[in-house]
Design an enzyme around this catalytic site. Sequence first.
Site, PDB file in Angstrom:
ATOM      1  N   ASP A   1      11.638  -6.495  -3.086  1.00 27.41           N
ATOM      2  CA  ASP A   1      10.712  -6.378  -1.816  1.00 27.41           C
ATOM      3  C   ASP A   1      10.689  -4.934  -1.162  1.00 27.41           C
ATOM      4  O   ASP A   1      11.941  -4.330  -1.354  1.00 27.41           O
ATOM      5  CB  ASP A   1      11.260  -7.467  -0.847  1.00 27.41           C
ATOM      6  CG  ASP A   1      10.033  -7.507   0.162  1.00 27.41           C
ATOM      7  OD1 ASP A   1       8.937  -7.193   0.069  1.00 27.41           O
ATOM      8  OD2 ASP A   1      10.549  -8.127   1.343  1.00 27.41           O
TER       9      ASP A   1
ATOM     10  N   HIS B   1       3.480   0.089  -4.765  1.00 26.93           N
ATOM     11  CA  HIS B   1       3.492  -0.986  -5.945  1.00 26.93           C
ATOM     12  C   HIS B   1       4.081  -0.098  -7.332  1.00 26.93           C
ATOM     13  O   HIS B   1       4.668  -0.464  -8.500  1.00 26.93           O
ATOM     14  CB  HIS B   1       2.511  -1.736  -6.372  1.00 26.93           C
ATOM     15  CG  HIS B   1       2.501  -2.634  -4.887  1.00 26.93           C
ATOM     16  ND1 HIS B   1       3.470  -3.634  -4.685  1.00 26.93           N
ATOM     17  CD2 HIS B   1       1.433  -3.122  -4.129  1.00 26.93           C
ATOM     18  CE1 HIS B   1       3.160  -4.343  -3.553  1.00 26.93           C
ATOM     19  NE2 HIS B   1       1.674  -3.934  -3.309  1.00 26.93           N
TER      20      HIS B   1
ATOM     21  N   LEU C   1      18.180  -9.202 -24.046  1.00 27.73           N
ATOM     22  CA  LEU C   1      17.572  -9.456 -22.534  1.00 27.73           C
ATOM     23  C   LEU C   1      16.635 -10.402 -22.635  1.00 27.73           C
ATOM     24  O   LEU C   1      15.579  -9.612 -23.361  1.00 27.73           O
ATOM     25  CB  LEU C   1      17.748  -8.116 -21.765  1.00 27.73           C
ATOM     26  CG  LEU C   1      17.406  -8.464 -20.223  1.00 27.73           C
ATOM     27  CD1 LEU C   1      18.346  -9.138 -19.371  1.00 27.73           C
ATOM     28  CD2 LEU C   1      17.008  -7.089 -19.701  1.00 27.73           C
TER      29      LEU C   1
HETATM   30  C1  IPE Z   1       8.526 -11.943  -2.001  1.00 22.44           C
HETATM   31  O1  IPE Z   1       8.064 -10.961  -1.244  1.00 22.44           O
HETATM   32  C2  IPE Z   1       7.639 -12.062  -3.104  1.00 22.44           C
HETATM   33  C3  IPE Z   1       7.878 -10.997  -4.248  1.00 22.44           C
HETATM   34  C4  IPE Z   1       8.685  -9.991  -3.935  1.00 22.44           C
HETATM   35  C5  IPE Z   1       7.073 -11.077  -5.317  1.00 22.44           C
HETATM   36  P1  IPE Z   1       7.229 -11.107   0.228  1.00 22.44           P
HETATM   37  O2  IPE Z   1       7.170  -9.613   0.544  1.00 22.44           O
HETATM   38  O3  IPE Z   1       5.876 -11.870  -0.352  1.00 22.44           O
HETATM   39  O4  IPE Z   1       7.941 -12.124   1.082  1.00 22.44           O
HETATM   40  P2  IPE Z   1       7.675 -12.286   2.667  1.00 22.44           P
HETATM   41  O5  IPE Z   1       6.251 -12.368   2.893  1.00 22.44           O
HETATM   42  O6  IPE Z   1       8.265 -11.049   3.258  1.00 22.44           O
HETATM   43  O7  IPE Z   1       8.615 -13.621   2.862  1.00 22.44           O
HETATM   44  C1  IPE Z   2       7.074  -6.449  -2.923  1.00 23.16           C
HETATM   45  O1  IPE Z   2       6.964  -5.298  -2.077  1.00 23.16           O
HETATM   46  C2  IPE Z   2       6.031  -6.709  -3.926  1.00 23.16           C
HETATM   47  C3  IPE Z   2       5.207  -7.835  -3.928  1.00 23.16           C
HETATM   48  C4  IPE Z   2       5.512  -8.876  -2.770  1.00 23.16           C
HETATM   49  C5  IPE Z   2       4.016  -8.310  -4.609  1.00 23.16           C
HETATM   50  P1  IPE Z   2       5.759  -5.673  -0.632  1.00 23.16           P
HETATM   51  O2  IPE Z   2       4.629  -5.470  -1.157  1.00 23.16           O
HETATM   52  O3  IPE Z   2       6.069  -7.170  -0.036  1.00 23.16           O
HETATM   53  O4  IPE Z   2       6.449  -4.471   0.319  1.00 23.16           O
HETATM   54  P2  IPE Z   2       6.573  -4.856   2.017  1.00 23.16           P
HETATM   55  O5  IPE Z   2       7.661  -6.177   2.073  1.00 23.16           O
HETATM   56  O6  IPE Z   2       5.243  -4.813   2.572  1.00 23.16           O
HETATM   57  O7  IPE Z   2       7.200  -3.640   2.296  1.00 23.16           O
HETATM   58 MG    MG Z   3       7.297  -8.002   1.218  1.00 23.21          MG
END
Ligand code: IPE
Ligand code: IPE
Ligand code: MG
Length: 245
Positions: free
Chosen positions: A21, A38, A132
């Site tokens: 995240d 991303h 892995l």
């Molecule tokens: C969790 O992250 C999902 C992934 C890392 C794929 P999110 O960014 O979607 O989670 P929330 O919205 O902060 O709970």
């Molecule tokens: C995690 O990073 C990737 C996915 C959930 C796909 P985020 O896109 O949630 O990044 P933040 O949380 O908005 O910084």
């Molecule tokens: Mg996020």
Amino acid sequence: MPSLLKPDYPRIPAHVGIIMDGNGRWARRKNQTRTQGHLEGLNTAKRIVKTASDMGISFLTLYVFSTENWKRTAEEVGFIMGLVKRYLAAEMDFYRKNRIRIRHTGAAEGLPPEIAREIQAACEETKVFEGLQVILALNYGGRDEIVRAVRRILGTPEATETAGFSSRISEELIRQNLDNPDVPDPDLIIRTGGEYRISNFLLWEGAYAEYYFSDRLWPDWTEEDFAAAIRNFAERDRRFGDVKK
Ligand code: IPE
Ligand code: IPE
Ligand code: MG
């Protein structure tokens, strides 16, 4: 001489899950688009897959896209799906060389057909590799996985034909009907990006996982951060409800 990749601590987790995240916030801080975040996140994922493989970890589950992430804009969703497709195709030589097996957890039915096909092909092509195992959690939700497991159970002839079937519902039966029943429960679940929540990741399997939270955003994660999490895990006292003998 202990090294980063061959640490001399006693316990390496067999299965590590990562909630990757912080891509969006990383991009915002750099005045870039979320998609750029991303892209950088993908580079981190590649680094960490290599590190986990070198360390001798057996299973690595990466949370790529949740069942809730469909709420995002079509542009962002499309970009992430495109990234997955490109990544799978581009990394095949790396998997072959490192004997890495690719697997999927999540609802394949809900994915764009070409992505589902690409994943299926990567899983098929790498299924003989004994190194892995990288499990991509894509269109994954812990609740959804449990619902699908229950549906699988109810779809068996036994369920429809046998009186008293409900008494046979057990933790073991549910476990056997999850997406990858042969994969052991995660020992360690890491979340980067400073949020202290599960966000629907491995709800059933993570019942006794050790959790490790890092404030650092995923695109900034390094081999050293991963090694620190593994070292931290080695110091944990896992009791599983028992008391110390
Ligand atoms: C969790 O992250 C999902 C992934 C890392 C794929 P999110 O960014 O979607 O989670 P929330 O919205 O902060 O709970
Ligand atoms: C995690 O990073 C990737 C996915 C959930 C796909 P985020 O896109 O949630 O990044 P933040 O949380 O908005 O910084
Ligand atoms: Mg996020």
